[in-house]
Scaffold this motif. Structure first.
Motif, PDB file in Angstrom:
ATOM      1  N   GLY A 141      11.012   6.079   8.423  1.00  0.00           N
ATOM      2  CA  GLY A 141      10.615   6.352   7.058  1.00  0.00           C
ATOM      3  C   GLY A 141       9.428   7.279   6.906  1.00  0.00           C
ATOM      4  N   VAL A 142       9.050   7.979   7.981  1.00  0.00           N
ATOM      5  CA  VAL A 142       7.925   8.913   7.924  1.00  0.00           C
ATOM      6  C   VAL A 142       8.419  10.291   8.336  1.00  0.00           C
ATOM      7  N   PRO A 143       8.204  11.348   7.539  1.00  0.00           N
ATOM      8  CA  PRO A 143       7.558  11.338   6.228  1.00  0.00           C
ATOM      9  C   PRO A 143       8.389  10.562   5.212  1.00  0.00           C
ATOM     10  N   PRO A 144       7.837  10.252   4.027  1.00  0.00           N
ATOM     11  CA  PRO A 144       8.586   9.459   3.050  1.00  0.00           C
ATOM     12  C   PRO A 144       9.980  10.021   2.819  1.00  0.00           C
ATOM     13  N   ALA A 145      10.986   9.173   2.991  1.00  0.00           N
ATOM     14  CA  ALA A 145      12.379   9.599   2.894  1.00  0.00           C
ATOM     15  C   ALA A 145      13.114   8.716   1.904  1.00  0.00           C
ATOM     16  N   LEU A 195      12.999  -0.872   0.861  1.00  0.00           N
ATOM     17  CA  LEU A 195      12.127  -0.641  -0.279  1.00  0.00           C
ATOM     18  C   LEU A 195      10.966   0.210   0.205  1.00  0.00           C
ATOM     19  N   ALA A 196      10.656   1.301  -0.521  1.00  0.00           N
ATOM     20  CA  ALA A 196       9.649   2.233  -0.029  1.00  0.00           C
ATOM     21  C   ALA A 196       8.974   2.954  -1.177  1.00  0.00           C
ATOM     22  N   ASN A 197       7.768   3.414  -0.925  1.00  0.00           N
ATOM     23  CA  ASN A 197       7.100   4.340  -1.829  1.00  0.00           C
ATOM     24  C   ASN A 197       7.609   5.746  -1.518  1.00  0.00           C
ATOM     25  N   VAL A 198       8.084   6.449  -2.530  1.00  0.00           N
ATOM     26  CA  VAL A 198       8.604   7.804  -2.332  1.00  0.00           C
ATOM     27  C   VAL A 198       7.979   8.708  -3.383  1.00  0.00           C
ATOM     28  N   THR A 219       0.844  -1.191   0.000  1.00  0.00           N
ATOM     29  CA  THR A 219       0.000   0.000   0.000  1.00  0.00           C
ATOM     30  C   THR A 219       0.883   1.246   0.000  1.00  0.00           C
ATOM     31  N   PRO A 220       0.303   2.432  -0.181  1.00  0.00           N
ATOM     32  CA  PRO A 220       1.126   3.645  -0.159  1.00  0.00           C
ATOM     33  C   PRO A 220       1.951   3.816   1.108  1.00  0.00           C
ATOM     34  N   GLY A 221       1.510   3.269   2.228  1.00  0.00           N
ATOM     35  CA  GLY A 221       2.259   3.404   3.474  1.00  0.00           C
ATOM     36  C   GLY A 221       3.197   2.252   3.778  1.00  0.00           C
TER      37      GLY A 221
END
Length: 355
Positions: free
Chosen positions: A314-318, A347-350, A291-293
């Motif tokens: 990782g919050v906010p997206p970094a 691995l992350a949504n950025v 998901t986005p988060g």
């Protein structure tokens, strides 16, 4: 075999060592003279900041995959990571302004470092310290490594790899590959540490580049054959299908995987064994929604096995490499000395605006 440069920075004499490491890494990455100079400038500035503001810390220089992937085999970038347990930066926004004093540096400032690097990320907490991560890629790509159309996939990856006891090679290695809408992140921990462990993990990375579309369980089977002439490795692989929003994971050995699923952290289970030596008969895949988060963290046993990402990771997206660097920095202390190579891959949504 790939080299990782790990330079403890405890006085001004080590600044030159960091600069030389960055120049050496840039040469190995095939960067031209202009980009080599950029690496040297950024490395010198970051190391000088560690000395002047934190009194002591460390800088890790590595040649890494780009944070976003085009199709095929992408060029690689020099990553310079500075970590410290110093007082932190009270005014992070001000630190990027031109003319902000670094007391004895080249006078370039963090703002200039951010402009000349293809990507630059900073995380600082008052009383806990600072991490800064810069990547410099080929001049032929300019800013392309961080602005590629692969950005439309909405997912980035990054990692930090620290060799044990100042060794030239780390027995750990991370990499990721893309095939269409699928991206696969892998982290390998060669048995033991040193040159032979590095040979095993490097073989895993090389084989991954030929297996971009294989699901994780099949990939581990291929890696088992590829690593049969080495001492073997623990390996974890996660494949994200960005079209369906599903993540598949499989692992063998003691590489730990944690996925942020909603508001909680979920551990993705690996099977006991050693890829290349003692592979289990069956390898089960875990599946989860992406998901986005969502945020996925893979780490080797240089971090404690029971380590749990703290709230706010990782919050906010970094930049995922910054998230990895914070984990590495916070896991090390005099009271808990590291006894092996340490690598964290994320691995992350950025979103574009956060990059």
């Amino acid at each position: 075999m790939p080299r990782v440069w790990h330079v403890p920075v405890h006085d001004a004499t080590r600044v030159r060592d960091v600069r030389v490491a960055a120049e050496d890494a840039a040469a190995r990455a095939g960067l031209d003279e202009q980009r080599r100079a950029a690496c040297a400038l950024v490395a010198t500035e970051l190391a000088t900041n560690v000395v002047n503001h934190a009194k002591a810390g460390e800088v890790v220089v590595d040649v890494v995959d780009p944070a976003v992937l085009p199709e095929g085999r992408p060029g690689r970038a020099v990553q310079i990571t500075a970590l410290d347990h110093g007082p932190g930066i009270a005014d992070v926004a001000g630190a990027f302004e031109d003319g902000f004093s670094t007391g004895g540096s080249l006078g370039a400032g963090l703002g200039t470092c951010r402009r000349i690097a293809d990507a630059f990320g900073l995380h600082s907490e008052v009383g806990r310290g600072t991490v800064a991560v810069a990547r410099v890629g080929p001049a032929t790509a300019g800013l392309v490594p961080e602005q590629d159309p692969a950005r439309s996939l909405g997912v980035h990856a990054g990692g930090v790899n620290v060799p044990f006891a100042g060794a030239e090679q780390s027995g750990d290695a991370w990499s990721w590959v893309r095939s269409g809408d699928r991206v696969t992140l892998m982290l390998a921990d060669g048995l033991g540490h040193g040159a032979e462990a590095a040979r095993a993990s490097d073989a895993a990375v090389e084989e991954l580049r030929h297996c971009a579309r294989l699901p994780p369980a099949e990939l581990l089977q291929r890696l088992h054959t590829a690593l049969s002439g080495t001492r073997g490795a623990a390996v974890a692989a996660a494949q994200l299908d960005t079209w369906t929003g599903r993540l598949r994971f499989a692992g063998i050995g003691n590489v730990t995987a944690r996925l942020r699923d909603g508001g909680r952290w979920r551990t993705l289970l690996s099977r006991p064994g050693i890829v290349g030596a003692h592979r289990p008969r069956t390898v089960r895949e875990d599946e989860a929604d992406w998901t986005p988060g969502s945020l996925l963290i893979l780490h080797t046993d240089g971090l404690p096995s029971r380590w749990t990402p703290p709230a706010g990771t990782g919050v906010p997206p970094a930049d995922p490499a910054v998230t990895a660097a914070v984990a590495v920095r916070d896991a090390g202390s005099a009271a808990r000395p590291v006894r092996d190579d340490t690598t964290v891959a994320v691995l992350a949504n950025v979103p574009e605006a956060s990059s």
